[in-house]
Design a protein around this motif. Structure first.
Motif, PDB file in Angstrom:
ATOM      1  N   PHE A 126      18.647  12.808  27.633  1.00  0.00           N
ATOM      2  CA  PHE A 126      17.945  11.731  26.959  1.00  0.00           C
ATOM      3  C   PHE A 126      16.505  12.131  26.679  1.00  0.00           C
ATOM      4  O   PHE A 126      15.993  11.938  25.573  1.00  0.00           O
ATOM      5  N   ASP A 127      15.834  12.715  27.674  1.00  0.00           N
ATOM      6  CA  ASP A 127      14.457  13.169  27.483  1.00  0.00           C
ATOM      7  C   ASP A 127      14.384  14.255  26.425  1.00  0.00           C
ATOM      8  O   ASP A 127      13.440  14.306  25.642  1.00  0.00           O
ATOM      9  N   HIS A 128      15.356  15.128  26.383  1.00  0.00           N
ATOM     10  CA  HIS A 128      15.385  16.201  25.395  1.00  0.00           C
ATOM     11  C   HIS A 128      15.511  15.618  23.985  1.00  0.00           C
ATOM     12  O   HIS A 128      14.833  16.064  23.065  1.00  0.00           O
ATOM     13  N   ASP A 129      16.369  14.600  23.839  1.00  0.00           N
ATOM     14  CA  ASP A 129      16.505  13.944  22.543  1.00  0.00           C
ATOM     15  C   ASP A 129      15.206  13.261  22.133  1.00  0.00           C
ATOM     16  O   ASP A 129      14.793  13.330  20.975  1.00  0.00           O
ATOM     17  N   LEU A 130      14.559  12.595  23.080  1.00  0.00           N
ATOM     18  CA  LEU A 130      13.283  11.941  22.775  1.00  0.00           C
ATOM     19  C   LEU A 130      12.224  12.958  22.382  1.00  0.00           C
ATOM     20  O   LEU A 130      11.429  12.715  21.473  1.00  0.00           O
ATOM     21  N   GLU A 131      12.223  14.094  23.057  1.00  0.00           N
ATOM     22  CA  GLU A 131      11.248  15.132  22.734  1.00  0.00           C
ATOM     23  C   GLU A 131      11.465  15.645  21.308  1.00  0.00           C
ATOM     24  O   GLU A 131      10.502  15.823  20.559  1.00  0.00           O
ATOM     25  N   ALA A 132      12.711  15.830  20.921  1.00  0.00           N
ATOM     26  CA  ALA A 132      13.007  16.281  19.566  1.00  0.00           C
ATOM     27  C   ALA A 132      12.596  15.221  18.542  1.00  0.00           C
ATOM     28  O   ALA A 132      12.025  15.548  17.485  1.00  0.00           O
ATOM     29  N   GLN A 133      12.868  13.959  18.849  1.00  0.00           N
ATOM     30  CA  GLN A 133      12.470  12.878  17.938  1.00  0.00           C
ATOM     31  C   GLN A 133      10.951  12.789  17.836  1.00  0.00           C
ATOM     32  O   GLN A 133      10.405  12.581  16.744  1.00  0.00           O
ATOM     33  N   ASP A 134      10.259  12.917  18.969  1.00  0.00           N
ATOM     34  CA  ASP A 134       8.795  12.879  18.961  1.00  0.00           C
ATOM     35  C   ASP A 134       8.221  14.036  18.146  1.00  0.00           C
ATOM     36  O   ASP A 134       7.271  13.850  17.380  1.00  0.00           O
ATOM     37  N   ALA A 135       8.787  15.223  18.312  1.00  0.00           N
ATOM     38  CA  ALA A 135       8.300  16.388  17.572  1.00  0.00           C
ATOM     39  C   ALA A 135       8.502  16.190  16.073  1.00  0.00           C
ATOM     40  O   ALA A 135       7.607  16.500  15.273  1.00  0.00           O
ATOM     41  N   ALA A 136       9.654  15.654  15.689  1.00  0.00           N
ATOM     42  CA  ALA A 136       9.920  15.405  14.263  1.00  0.00           C
ATOM     43  C   ALA A 136       8.969  14.341  13.713  1.00  0.00           C
ATOM     44  O   ALA A 136       8.451  14.484  12.602  1.00  0.00           O
ATOM     45  N   ALA A 137       8.726  13.289  14.499  1.00  0.00           N
ATOM     46  CA  ALA A 137       7.813  12.226  14.053  1.00  0.00           C
ATOM     47  C   ALA A 137       6.386  12.759  13.928  1.00  0.00           C
ATOM     48  O   ALA A 137       5.677  12.426  12.972  1.00  0.00           O
ATOM     49  N   CYS A 138       5.967  13.598  14.871  1.00  0.00           N
ATOM     50  CA  CYS A 138       4.622  14.182  14.803  1.00  0.00           C
ATOM     51  C   CYS A 138       4.473  15.095  13.594  1.00  0.00           C
ATOM     52  O   CYS A 138       3.447  15.081  12.916  1.00  0.00           O
ATOM     53  N   ALA A 139       5.507  15.886  13.322  1.00  0.00           N
ATOM     54  CA  ALA A 139       5.463  16.780  12.160  1.00  0.00           C
ATOM     55  C   ALA A 139       5.385  15.979  10.868  1.00  0.00           C
ATOM     56  O   ALA A 139       4.616  16.329   9.959  1.00  0.00           O
ATOM     57  N   GLU A 140       6.151  14.891  10.776  1.00  0.00           N
ATOM     58  CA  GLU A 140       6.118  14.043   9.575  1.00  0.00           C
ATOM     59  C   GLU A 140       4.758  13.366   9.431  1.00  0.00           C
ATOM     60  O   GLU A 140       4.213  13.264   8.323  1.00  0.00           O
ATOM     61  N   TYR A 141       4.182  12.912  10.553  1.00  0.00           N
ATOM     62  CA  TYR A 141       2.865  12.285  10.515  1.00  0.00           C
ATOM     63  C   TYR A 141       1.806  13.288  10.060  1.00  0.00           C
ATOM     64  O   TYR A 141       0.956  12.971   9.214  1.00  0.00           O
ATOM     65  N   ASP A 142       1.847  14.497  10.614  1.00  0.00           N
ATOM     66  CA  ASP A 142       0.883  15.527  10.232  1.00  0.00           C
ATOM     67  C   ASP A 142       1.018  15.876   8.751  1.00  0.00           C
ATOM     68  O   ASP A 142       0.018  16.075   8.061  1.00  0.00           O
ATOM     69  N   ARG A 143       2.260  15.930   8.256  1.00  0.00           N
ATOM     70  CA  ARG A 143       2.497  16.222   6.848  1.00  0.00           C
ATOM     71  C   ARG A 143       1.900  15.116   5.977  1.00  0.00           C
ATOM     72  O   ARG A 143       1.224  15.387   4.983  1.00  0.00           O
TER      73      ARG A 143
END
Length: 100
Positions: free
Chosen positions: A20-37
């Motif tokens: 579950f934590d691994h999935d959240l980490e992947a979702q957080d990383a994707a959200a951060c990348a989209e925000y930075d973009r």
């Protein structure tokens, strides 16, 4: 008859929480990348881009802009800011979605 394979409860919970934590980490990383973009796209919008988009204002937006510009009160500055912000938002949304 064989004995069923049993996973101890504490180990199952530990392993499941890691997944579950691994999935959240992947979702957080994707959200951060989209925000930075999106932030990079917003910073790249120029004054000329906003003015070019303002040319495509609807007739009511054009009238509101010109009336606010003519009056020049502080309330009118808010109207001008909102209209220019709408133009910038349209540019950013179009670029985020892959348009130019």
């Amino acid at each position: 008859m064989s004995t069923p394979f049993v996973i101890p409860t504490n180990r199952m919970l530990r392993d499941a929480s890691w997944l579950f934590d691994h999935d959240l980490e992947a979702q957080d990383a994707a959200a951060c990348a989209e925000y930075d973009r999106r932030e990079a796209i917003e910073r790249a919008v120029s004054f000329a881009d906003v003015l070019e988009e303002a040319v495509d204002f609807t007739r009511p937006q054009q009238e509101a802009f010109m009336e606010a510009l003519a009056r020049g009160r502080s309330v009118d500055l808010h109207t001008i800011f909102c209209l220019l912000d709408q133009a910038k938002t349209r540019i950013v949304t179009r670029r985020v979605n892959g348009g130019v």
